[in-house]
Write a protein that holds these residues in place. Structure first.
Motif, PDB file in Angstrom:
ATOM      1  N   PHE A  38       0.858  -1.196   0.000  1.00 24.64           N
ATOM      2  CA  PHE A  38       0.000   0.000   0.000  1.00 24.64           C
ATOM      3  C   PHE A  38       0.887   1.237   0.000  1.00 24.64           C
ATOM      4  O   PHE A  38       1.336   1.710   1.039  1.00 24.64           O
ATOM      5  N   THR A  40       1.258   5.172  -0.857  1.00 26.94           N
ATOM      6  CA  THR A  40       0.402   6.334  -1.036  1.00 26.94           C
ATOM      7  C   THR A  40       1.121   7.582  -0.530  1.00 26.94           C
ATOM      8  O   THR A  40       2.216   7.498   0.033  1.00 26.94           O
ATOM      9  N   ARG A  54      -5.999   5.793   2.859  1.00 29.46           N
ATOM     10  CA  ARG A  54      -5.628   4.764   3.838  1.00 29.46           C
ATOM     11  C   ARG A  54      -6.788   4.450   4.777  1.00 29.46           C
ATOM     12  O   ARG A  54      -7.130   3.290   5.019  1.00 29.46           O
ATOM     13  N   PHE A  57      -9.721   2.613   3.077  1.00 28.99           N
ATOM     14  CA  PHE A  57      -9.379   1.211   2.837  1.00 28.99           C
ATOM     15  C   PHE A  57      -9.432   0.428   4.147  1.00 28.99           C
ATOM     16  O   PHE A  57     -10.000  -0.671   4.209  1.00 28.99           O
ATOM     17  N   LEU A  73      -1.593  -5.009   5.657  1.00 28.80           N
ATOM     18  CA  LEU A  73      -1.165  -3.913   4.795  1.00 28.80           C
ATOM     19  C   LEU A  73       0.272  -3.524   5.121  1.00 28.80           C
ATOM     20  O   LEU A  73       0.619  -3.325   6.288  1.00 28.80           O
ATOM     21  N   ILE A  75       2.395  -0.446   4.483  1.00 25.27           N
ATOM     22  CA  ILE A  75       2.142   0.925   4.044  1.00 25.27           C
ATOM     23  C   ILE A  75       3.444   1.707   3.932  1.00 25.27           C
ATOM     24  O   ILE A  75       4.272   1.685   4.833  1.00 25.27           O
ATOM     25  N   THR A 101      -1.823  -1.597  -4.192  1.00 28.41           N
ATOM     26  CA  THR A 101      -2.784  -0.524  -4.399  1.00 28.41           C
ATOM     27  C   THR A 101      -2.278   0.696  -3.636  1.00 28.41           C
ATOM     28  O   THR A 101      -1.167   0.705  -3.116  1.00 28.41           O
ATOM     29  N   GLY A 102      -3.076   1.772  -3.592  1.00 29.95           N
ATOM     30  CA  GLY A 102      -2.781   2.910  -2.729  1.00 29.95           C
ATOM     31  C   GLY A 102      -2.339   4.187  -3.395  1.00 29.95           C
ATOM     32  O   GLY A 102      -2.576   5.271  -2.876  1.00 29.95           O
ATOM     33  N   ALA A 307     -11.412   4.264  -2.055  1.00 29.33           N
ATOM     34  CA  ALA A 307     -10.566   3.288  -1.378  1.00 29.33           C
ATOM     35  C   ALA A 307     -11.406   2.198  -0.731  1.00 29.33           C
ATOM     36  O   ALA A 307     -11.050   1.010  -0.768  1.00 29.33           O
TER      37      ALA A 307
END
Length: 395
Positions: A38, A40, A54, A57, A73, A75, A101-102, A307
């Protein structure tokens, strides 16, 4: 790059549940959580967008699972730098992560997606849908759960036609999404484009551009500036006095719920194209808005909504393969079926694995409580795909 600490209580609880969940192997499920990379933007003035992404999601994680499958996740903050994002993605790929994703900006996405796909991984976009990956360069392992960039702006062109605008000036930052924005608008707008102005992605002062708009004397402007740039543009536009004589039309991501708080009265009266707002009247949307407000004590933006929908789309596919994304064909087919309840309402994926959905003309206006909200005026496009789908040939 910065490793993110999940300090918010609601996020920490969801993350802890995901990482400490009882292995589902005893119940016939996967023995270990499925890790999702993830990446972002959580810093820079655009960091609030990544926060909403975030949090939206994470809200979909129920007891640390998606579709009943334990999920973890990993991140990373890309700091809105493509090189940072690519380094994070490469590291994650090398550690064995296959699902990503993200990312919330098209230029960052362009740096991440090729490496993920070349390694045989999956990328499911929850915000950007750049044209470069929607046509000839589409890929069977690349999915977009938000919109194709141009389509959102094509809906804005249709909205401008509905509003009766004849002479329009266009403004957007000079990067992939900005170019897609203006091309999309021009594709459906029936009037005259009397000016096309490109700005810098991190620009804060728009005085020169506003002076040019004033000299061109348009019937309206269409501008795409997300995040901090959008806040500055809206405030400076209102302060210049132009908003009193030249109405502004935007895509929703140029004035979201958190931007309203920063711009105040400047948001009142702005028109926008949208696929969802907090005022959408369906049970899934109402439940999502209520749950998000309860969890985070703020109103969700469209980024959070996208998200949340993306997480549930991924969850539907994880459920179909019992968390084993090594079953690539089955996982891919499950994503394509999109068997989940979307907050935005009708949702399906077209032949290029980008959304087919409804678009609305909306207006930012005060409700009965005096709060500026994004009200829906009318639907401008139904079951709408994108201009690139026919060029995509996925085997």
């Amino acid at each position: 790059m910065t490793r993110i600490s999940l300090s918010h209580p609601a996020i920490a609880a969801a993350f802890l549940a995901a990482t400490l969940a009882t292995p589902a192997g005893a119940q016939g499920g996967p023995a270990t959580p499925t890790t999702i990379g993830f990446i972002t933007t959580l810093s820079t003035p655009a960091g609030y967008i990544g926060e909403d992404i975030r949090d939206g999601f994470q809200l979909a994680l129920k007891d640390g699972t998606l579709g009943g499958v334990p999920v973890k996740l990993e991140i990373e903050d890309d700091s809105l730098k493509p090189a940072n994002a690519k380094q994070a993605a490469d590291r994650m790929v090398q550690s064995g992560i296959k699902l990503f994703t993200g990312v919330n900006f098209s230029n960052v996405l362009a740096a991440v997606v090729p490496g993920v796909l070349e390694a045989g991984g999956f990328y499911v976009s929850l915000n950007p849908g750049p044209s470069v990956f929607a046509g000839e360069k589409c890929n069977r392992n690349y999915f977009v759960a938000s919109y194709q960039n141009d389509a959102f702006h094509e809906a804005a062109g249709l909205s401008a036609n509905r509003l009766g605008y004849q002479r329009v000036v266009l403004l957007a930052p000079a990067y992939q999404a900005g170019r897609d924005a203006l091309e999309g608008f021009k594709r459906t707008f029936k009037g005259e484009i009397i000016g096309e102005i490109y700005t810098k992605l991190d620009q804060t002062d728009f005085s020169v551009e506003l002076a040019r708009v004033r000299s061109l004397q348009p019937h309206a402007i269409y501008q795409f500036h997300p995040g901090g740039a959008g806040i500055n543009f809206a405030k400076q536009y209102a302060n210049s006095g132009l908003s009193k004589s030249v109405p502004m039309l935007i895509p929703s991501f140029s004035m979201d719920a958190r931007m309203i708080g920063a711009t105040g009265e400047a948001a009142d009266g702005i028109y926008a194209s949208a696929v969802w707002t907090t005022e959408l009247d369906n049970p899934a949307s109402k439940a999502f808005v209520e749950a998000f407000r309860k969890a985070y004590s703020r109103t969700p933006t469209m980024y959070a909504q996208q998200a949340y929908d993306t997480a549930n789309l991924i969850g539907s596919a994880l459920k179909a393969v019992n968390g084993d994304i090594g079953k690539q064909a089955e996982f891919r087919d499950a994503l394509r079926r999109a068997q989940f309840t979307a907050v935005r309402g009708k949702f399906s994926l077209g032949p290029n694995q980008h959304p087919i959905q409804d678009y609305y003309l909306t207006k930012f206006a005060k409700n009965a409580s005096g709060e500026i909200v994004q009200t829906i005026i009318r639907k401008v496009a139904e079951d709408y795909g994108d201009a690139y789908a026919a060029r995509c040939k996925i085997d």
